[in-house]
Design an enzyme around this catalytic site. Structure first.
Site, PDB file in Angstrom:
ATOM      1  N   ARG A 103     -21.138 -44.520 -42.242  1.00 26.69           N
ATOM      2  CA  ARG A 103     -19.711 -44.362 -41.929  1.00 26.69           C
ATOM      3  C   ARG A 103     -18.921 -44.265 -43.221  1.00 26.69           C
ATOM      4  O   ARG A 103     -19.070 -45.097 -44.110  1.00 26.69           O
ATOM      5  CB  ARG A 103     -19.188 -45.595 -41.185  1.00 26.69           C
ATOM      6  CG  ARG A 103     -19.590 -45.694 -39.784  1.00 26.69           C
ATOM      7  CD  ARG A 103     -18.697 -46.604 -38.982  1.00 26.69           C
ATOM      8  NE  ARG A 103     -18.208 -47.810 -39.624  1.00 26.69           N
ATOM      9  CZ  ARG A 103     -17.414 -48.682 -39.025  1.00 26.69           C
ATOM     10  NH1 ARG A 103     -17.014 -48.463 -37.792  1.00 26.69           N
ATOM     11  NH2 ARG A 103     -17.014 -49.759 -39.633  1.00 26.69           N
ATOM     12  N   THR A 107     -12.427 -43.010 -43.612  1.00 19.01           N
ATOM     13  CA  THR A 107     -12.146 -42.323 -42.336  1.00 19.01           C
ATOM     14  C   THR A 107     -12.896 -42.948 -41.162  1.00 19.01           C
ATOM     15  O   THR A 107     -12.553 -42.684 -40.008  1.00 19.01           O
ATOM     16  CB  THR A 107     -12.568 -40.851 -42.410  1.00 19.01           C
ATOM     17  OG1 THR A 107     -14.005 -40.820 -42.578  1.00 19.01           O
ATOM     18  CG2 THR A 107     -11.911 -40.123 -43.575  1.00 19.01           C
ATOM     19  N   ASP A 199     -21.195 -56.795 -41.402  1.00 18.15           N
ATOM     20  CA  ASP A 199     -21.900 -55.534 -41.655  1.00 18.15           C
ATOM     21  C   ASP A 199     -23.405 -55.740 -41.421  1.00 18.15           C
ATOM     22  O   ASP A 199     -24.079 -56.434 -42.187  1.00 18.15           O
ATOM     23  CB  ASP A 199     -21.636 -55.084 -43.096  1.00 18.15           C
ATOM     24  CG  ASP A 199     -22.166 -53.686 -43.346  1.00 18.15           C
ATOM     25  OD1 ASP A 199     -21.394 -52.827 -43.777  1.00 18.15           O
ATOM     26  OD2 ASP A 199     -23.380 -53.436 -43.094  1.00 18.15           O
ATOM     27  N   ASP A 202     -25.872 -54.615 -44.299  1.00 15.57           N
ATOM     28  CA  ASP A 202     -25.849 -55.531 -45.451  1.00 15.57           C
ATOM     29  C   ASP A 202     -26.540 -56.848 -45.126  1.00 15.57           C
ATOM     30  O   ASP A 202     -27.238 -57.423 -45.971  1.00 15.57           O
ATOM     31  CB  ASP A 202     -24.401 -55.802 -45.872  1.00 15.57           C
ATOM     32  CG  ASP A 202     -23.816 -54.665 -46.693  1.00 15.57           C
ATOM     33  OD1 ASP A 202     -24.605 -53.839 -47.214  1.00 15.57           O
ATOM     34  OD2 ASP A 202     -22.581 -54.589 -46.802  1.00 15.57           O
TER      35      ASP A 202
HETATM   36  C1  PRP Z   1     -23.122 -49.278 -39.046  1.00 12.74           C
HETATM   37  C2  PRP Z   1     -23.954 -49.511 -37.811  1.00 12.74           C
HETATM   38  C3  PRP Z   1     -23.755 -48.222 -37.043  1.00 12.74           C
HETATM   39  C4  PRP Z   1     -22.340 -47.855 -37.375  1.00 12.74           C
HETATM   40  C5  PRP Z   1     -21.479 -48.236 -36.215  1.00 12.74           C
HETATM   41  O1  PRP Z   1     -23.790 -48.486 -39.959  1.00 12.74           O
HETATM   42  O2  PRP Z   1     -25.291 -49.817 -38.084  1.00 12.74           O
HETATM   43  O3  PRP Z   1     -24.649 -47.192 -37.431  1.00 12.74           O
HETATM   44  O4  PRP Z   1     -21.965 -48.630 -38.525  1.00 12.74           O
HETATM   45  O5  PRP Z   1     -20.167 -47.836 -36.427  1.00 12.74           O
HETATM   46  P1  PRP Z   1     -19.472 -46.686 -35.570  1.00 12.74           P
HETATM   47  O6  PRP Z   1     -19.783 -46.976 -34.136  1.00 12.74           O
HETATM   48  O7  PRP Z   1     -18.008 -46.850 -35.887  1.00 12.74           O
HETATM   49  O8  PRP Z   1     -19.989 -45.363 -36.036  1.00 12.74           O
HETATM   50  P2  PRP Z   1     -23.183 -48.105 -41.400  1.00 12.74           P
HETATM   51  O9  PRP Z   1     -22.459 -46.791 -41.314  1.00 12.74           O
HETATM   52  O10 PRP Z   1     -22.412 -49.253 -41.936  1.00 12.74           O
HETATM   53  O11 PRP Z   1     -24.456 -47.800 -42.257  1.00 12.74           O
HETATM   54  P3  PRP Z   1     -25.666 -48.770 -42.688  1.00 12.74           P
HETATM   55  O12 PRP Z   1     -26.446 -49.087 -41.438  1.00 12.74           O
HETATM   56  O13 PRP Z   1     -26.441 -47.908 -43.629  1.00 12.74           O
HETATM   57  O14 PRP Z   1     -25.111 -49.997 -43.341  1.00 12.74           O
HETATM   58  N1  URA Z   2     -20.834 -51.518 -38.554  1.00 10.62           N
HETATM   59  C1  URA Z   2     -21.223 -52.800 -38.740  1.00 10.62           C
HETATM   60  O1  URA Z   2     -22.256 -53.063 -39.374  1.00 10.62           O
HETATM   61  N2  URA Z   2     -20.456 -53.769 -38.234  1.00 10.62           N
HETATM   62  C2  URA Z   2     -19.326 -53.527 -37.528  1.00 10.62           C
HETATM   63  O2  URA Z   2     -18.666 -54.469 -37.069  1.00 10.62           O
HETATM   64  C3  URA Z   2     -18.937 -52.188 -37.355  1.00 10.62           C
HETATM   65  C4  URA Z   2     -19.712 -51.208 -37.865  1.00 10.62           C
END
Ligand code: PRP
Ligand code: URA
Length: 208
Positions: A103, A107, A199, A202
């Site tokens: 994400r 945005t 997160d 993380d």
């Molecule tokens: C997180 C999570 C989803 C997304 C959800 O991933 O694991 O994939 O956010 O958010 P959304 O419904 O608003 O799209 P992130 O983009 O943080 O990536 P990561 O798993 O690599 O940390």
């Molecule tokens: N992605 C995450 O990891 N946590 C949230 O709460 C939203 C998006």
């Protein structure tokens, strides 16, 4: 689209532990895997079976085994990776595909950086896994990619979802089955789920 919310006390208990700020990386990983396994048990209740002949110490008998093309588990990178072993514990022969999405912090829109799915994806039951369904942008994009490559029989598993994410996924893909561990209250101004768990990526990988 059908949405199933988990009611099993073990799933509820483990999600509560997952949320705690004091839960460290090691325990967090273990909990995500266990929750994925418990949710997978519910989500895979309709896997097709066929009878085969087996010989017991007493006699020959026809008994059911899982039938059809091998299941495809598709984690959305990174955080979805934390759920894969939980599903593989139930279905060790499953194939694993990967969809890389992140994400944009400003945005909140998803960006694709990787997509590799098992062959004959159109013939497989697909289980997409991602612990968080927030705005739904990543989930919608992931299912778009899978459908563009021929995938049809799709289940989506998320541990914690916001109402906004459930609505977005239902609207974009009314034909898929969604399994949610817990439906939370709302998103905050940074599109994080409240109360949520922070997160997920993380916390699984210790990259805070
Ligand atoms: C997180 C999570 C989803 C997304 C959800 O991933 O694991 O994939 O956010 O958010 P959304 O419904 O608003 O799209 P992130 O983009 O943080 O990536 P990561 O798993 O690599 O940390
Ligand atoms: N992605 C995450 O990891 N946590 C949230 O709460 C939203 C998006």
């Amino acid at each position: 689209m059908s949405v199933s919310y988990m009611t099993h006390p073990l799933i509820k208990h483990k999600i509560t532990l997952l949320r705690k700020y004091s839960t460290g990386t090691n325990e967090f990983r273990k909990l995500i895997e266990e929750i994925a396994m418990l949710m997978g048990y519910e989500a895979l209740a309709d896997l097709p079976t066929a009878d085969i002949e087996v010989t017991t110490p007493i006699e020959k008998t026809l008994q059911p085994v899982i039938n059809g093309k091998k299941l495809a588990v598709v984690p959305i990178l990174r955080a979805g990776l934390g759920m894969v072993n939980g599903i593989l514990a139930l279905v060790p022969s499953a194939k694993v595909g990967h969809i890389g999405l992140y994400r944009d912090p400003e945005t909140h829109l998803p960006h694709e950086y990787y997509c590799k799915l098992p062959e004959a994806i159109d013939e497989r039951q697909i289980v997409v896994v991602d612990p968080m369904l927030a705005t739904g942008g990543s989930a919608v994009a992931a299912v778009d990619f899978i459908k563009a490559r021929g995938g049809r029989k799709i289940k989506f598993m998320s541990v914690i979802a916001a109402p906004e994410g459930v609505s977005a996924l239902m609207k974009a893909h009314p034909d898929i089955q969604l399994y949610v561990g817990c439906l939370d209250r709302c998103l905050n101004e940074n599109a994080y789920i409240c109360p949520g768990l922070g997160d997920a990526g993380d916390r699984i990988f210790g990259t805070q």
